[in-house]
Design a protein around this motif. Structure first.
Motif, PDB file in Angstrom:
ATOM      1  N   ILE A   1       0.852  -1.190   0.000  1.00  0.00           N
ATOM      2  CA  ILE A   1       0.000   0.000   0.000  1.00  0.00           C
ATOM      3  C   ILE A   1       0.891   1.243   0.000  1.00  0.00           C
ATOM      4  N   VAL A   2       0.671   2.116  -0.967  1.00  0.00           N
ATOM      5  CA  VAL A   2       1.388   3.389  -1.046  1.00  0.00           C
ATOM      6  C   VAL A   2       0.408   4.480  -0.621  1.00  0.00           C
ATOM      7  N   ILE A   3       0.717   5.142   0.477  1.00  0.00           N
ATOM      8  CA  ILE A   3      -0.149   6.212   0.983  1.00  0.00           C
ATOM      9  C   ILE A   3       0.318   7.529   0.372  1.00  0.00           C
ATOM     10  N   CYS A   4      -0.577   8.165  -0.369  1.00  0.00           N
ATOM     11  CA  CYS A   4      -0.243   9.412  -1.059  1.00  0.00           C
ATOM     12  C   CYS A   4      -1.093  10.554  -0.520  1.00  0.00           C
ATOM     13  N   SER A   5      -0.529  11.749  -0.560  1.00  0.00           N
ATOM     14  CA  SER A   5      -1.295  12.912  -0.129  1.00  0.00           C
ATOM     15  C   SER A   5      -1.438  13.893  -1.289  1.00  0.00           C
ATOM     16  N   ALA A   6      -2.511  14.675  -1.232  1.00  0.00           N
ATOM     17  CA  ALA A   6      -2.741  15.684  -2.260  1.00  0.00           C
ATOM     18  C   ALA A   6      -1.660  16.760  -2.166  1.00  0.00           C
ATOM     19  N   VAL A   7      -1.177  17.214  -3.301  1.00  0.00           N
ATOM     20  CA  VAL A   7      -0.147  18.238  -3.326  1.00  0.00           C
ATOM     21  C   VAL A   7      -0.703  19.566  -2.811  1.00  0.00           C
ATOM     22  N   SER A   8      -1.970  19.830  -3.095  1.00  0.00           N
ATOM     23  CA  SER A   8      -2.593  21.060  -2.648  1.00  0.00           C
ATOM     24  C   SER A   8      -4.041  20.787  -2.262  1.00  0.00           C
ATOM     25  N   ILE A   9      -4.765  21.830  -1.987  1.00  0.00           N
ATOM     26  CA  ILE A   9      -6.192  21.715  -1.695  1.00  0.00           C
ATOM     27  C   ILE A   9      -6.824  23.043  -2.097  1.00  0.00           C
ATOM     28  N   ASN A  10      -7.981  22.985  -2.728  1.00  0.00           N
ATOM     29  CA  ASN A  10      -8.568  24.216  -3.244  1.00  0.00           C
ATOM     30  C   ASN A  10     -10.056  24.305  -2.909  1.00  0.00           C
ATOM     31  N   GLU A  11     -10.690  25.378  -3.370  1.00  0.00           N
ATOM     32  CA  GLU A  11     -12.097  25.609  -3.054  1.00  0.00           C
ATOM     33  C   GLU A  11     -12.996  24.525  -3.644  1.00  0.00           C
ATOM     34  N   LYS A  12     -12.615  23.978  -4.795  1.00  0.00           N
ATOM     35  CA  LYS A  12     -13.415  22.912  -5.401  1.00  0.00           C
ATOM     36  C   LYS A  12     -13.440  21.682  -4.507  1.00  0.00           C
ATOM     37  N   ASP A  13     -12.289  21.353  -3.904  1.00  0.00           N
ATOM     38  CA  ASP A  13     -12.215  20.208  -2.986  1.00  0.00           C
ATOM     39  C   ASP A  13     -13.149  20.422  -1.798  1.00  0.00           C
TER      40      ASP A  13
ATOM     41  N   VAL B   1     -24.724  24.067   5.715  1.00  0.00           N
ATOM     42  CA  VAL B   1     -23.296  23.780   5.927  1.00  0.00           C
ATOM     43  C   VAL B   1     -22.398  24.682   5.085  1.00  0.00           C
ATOM     44  N   LYS B   2     -23.006  25.569   4.322  1.00  0.00           N
ATOM     45  CA  LYS B   2     -22.227  26.462   3.471  1.00  0.00           C
ATOM     46  C   LYS B   2     -21.293  27.346   4.307  1.00  0.00           C
ATOM     47  N   GLY B   3     -21.777  27.810   5.460  1.00  0.00           N
ATOM     48  CA  GLY B   3     -20.957  28.651   6.321  1.00  0.00           C
ATOM     49  C   GLY B   3     -19.691  27.940   6.780  1.00  0.00           C
ATOM     50  N   TYR B   4     -19.816  26.643   7.068  1.00  0.00           N
ATOM     51  CA  TYR B   4     -18.647  25.854   7.484  1.00  0.00           C
ATOM     52  C   TYR B   4     -17.667  25.745   6.322  1.00  0.00           C
ATOM     53  N   GLY B   5     -18.221  25.574   5.125  1.00  0.00           N
ATOM     54  CA  GLY B   5     -17.363  25.517   3.943  1.00  0.00           C
ATOM     55  C   GLY B   5     -16.622  26.824   3.729  1.00  0.00           C
ATOM     56  N   ASP B   6     -17.317  27.935   3.915  1.00  0.00           N
ATOM     57  CA  ASP B   6     -16.685  29.249   3.758  1.00  0.00           C
ATOM     58  C   ASP B   6     -15.580  29.448   4.790  1.00  0.00           C
ATOM     59  N   PHE B   7     -15.815  28.933   6.002  1.00  0.00           N
ATOM     60  CA  PHE B   7     -14.797  29.016   7.055  1.00  0.00           C
ATOM     61  C   PHE B   7     -13.541  28.247   6.650  1.00  0.00           C
ATOM     62  N   MET B   8     -13.729  27.040   6.099  1.00  0.00           N
ATOM     63  CA  MET B   8     -12.585  26.244   5.659  1.00  0.00           C
ATOM     64  C   MET B   8     -11.825  26.946   4.538  1.00  0.00           C
ATOM     65  N   LYS B   9     -12.571  27.503   3.595  1.00  0.00           N
ATOM     66  CA  LYS B   9     -11.933  28.198   2.473  1.00  0.00           C
ATOM     67  C   LYS B   9     -11.084  29.367   2.964  1.00  0.00           C
ATOM     68  N   LYS B  10     -11.606  30.105   3.919  1.00  0.00           N
ATOM     69  CA  LYS B  10     -10.880  31.250   4.460  1.00  0.00           C
ATOM     70  C   LYS B  10      -9.609  30.797   5.172  1.00  0.00           C
ATOM     71  N   THR B  11      -9.717  29.708   5.936  1.00  0.00           N
ATOM     72  CA  THR B  11      -8.557  29.191   6.674  1.00  0.00           C
ATOM     73  C   THR B  11      -7.479  28.706   5.723  1.00  0.00           C
ATOM     74  N   ILE B  12      -7.881  27.932   4.726  1.00  0.00           N
ATOM     75  CA  ILE B  12      -6.918  27.332   3.803  1.00  0.00           C
ATOM     76  C   ILE B  12      -6.321  28.375   2.864  1.00  0.00           C
ATOM     77  N   ALA B  13      -7.092  29.411   2.557  1.00  0.00           N
ATOM     78  CA  ALA B  13      -6.589  30.478   1.671  1.00  0.00           C
ATOM     79  C   ALA B  13      -5.394  31.199   2.276  1.00  0.00           C
ATOM     80  N   GLN B  14      -5.279  31.154   3.603  1.00  0.00           N
ATOM     81  CA  GLN B  14      -4.176  31.830   4.289  1.00  0.00           C
ATOM     82  C   GLN B  14      -2.883  31.013   4.257  1.00  0.00           C
ATOM     83  N   MET B  15      -2.983  29.771   3.804  1.00  0.00           N
ATOM     84  CA  MET B  15      -1.806  28.899   3.763  1.00  0.00           C
ATOM     85  C   MET B  15      -1.027  29.101   2.465  1.00  0.00           C
TER      86      MET B  15
END
Length: 214
Positions: free
Chosen positions: A82-94, A113-127
């Motif tokens: 088993i080869v465990i792989c991770s995504a190189v990035s993560i975006n709003e579509k994900d 749940v849209k508000g939770y999604g917006d929260f995640m997008k804001k957090t990840i956008a700062q990375m």
């Protein structure tokens, strides 16, 4: 309950990083399905699961991977690799896909749940790109921990491996490395009776050395 707790410790004391697998013994389809379900159920940050698991069945490909694993033969002799792989990035579509899945699985309106999604997008956008990649890589280690315990519970041997060339693995496995990168390997199967490591006493620090109460 006591028996359950005892079983957990028994499993953890039983397992070790297998150095030599018995190539004649194979994990049953039923047991391997439990392992796949365990990996599917692995916890991840925000539940985004930025992981992919590649199961290398082809013996020809496994033989090619030996040199990229610095000659470690577990990748050939184990029942499954088993080869465990991770995504190189993560975006709003994900994130949108995840939020949509949450709404469908929990039978709730997407707006709830849209508000939770917006929260995640804001957090990840700062990375930064590097931070996103490192964050996703950490999820792979969570998966590895659960995989090792699941295998031990089934009395299936497993060897966690970081010693390999991820670039070479990506090429040999014909991966789209713009999307995913190999992070960890875990050959699983059954220990060979000639593997002397299984007879060694497990060495770990005592609780008093690794726990601190404040």
């Amino acid at each position: 309950l006591f028996k359950g707790m005892d079983k957990i410790l028994e499993d953890l004391n039983w397992r070790y990083a297998t150095k030599k697998f018995d190539a004649t013994k194979k994990v049953s389809p039923a047991d391997f399905n439990v392992i796949k379900e365990s990996l599917r159920l692995v916890p991840s940050s925000y539940g985004l699961q930025p992981l992919k698991y590649i199961v290398v069945e082809s013996q020809t490909i496994r033989e090619q991977l030996v040199s990229a694993t610095f000659g470690q033969l577990q990748v050939i002799d184990a029942s499954h690799l088993i080869v465990i792989c991770s995504a190189v990035s993560i975006n709003e579509k994900d994130i949108d896909c995840h939020i949509d899945n949450v709404a469908k699985k929990r039978d709730i309106k997407l707006e709830k749940v849209k508000g939770y999604g917006d929260f995640m997008k804001k957090t990840i956008a700062q990375m930064s790109s590097e931070e996103k990649c490192n964050w996703n890589n950490k999820q792979a280690y969570i998966a590895l921990g659960q995989l090792l315990h699941t295998c031990a519970s089934l009395r299936i041997d497993a060897t966690p491996m970081e010693g390999f060339d991820p670039v070479a693995y990506g090429e040999i496995l014909n991966m789209d490395t713009d999307k995913y990168t190999p992070v960890l390997l875990c050959p699983i199967g059954y220990r060979h009776e000639e593997d002397e490591t299984q007879y060694l006493k497990k060495v770990r620090k005592s609780q008093k050395h690794i726990f601190e109460v404040k």
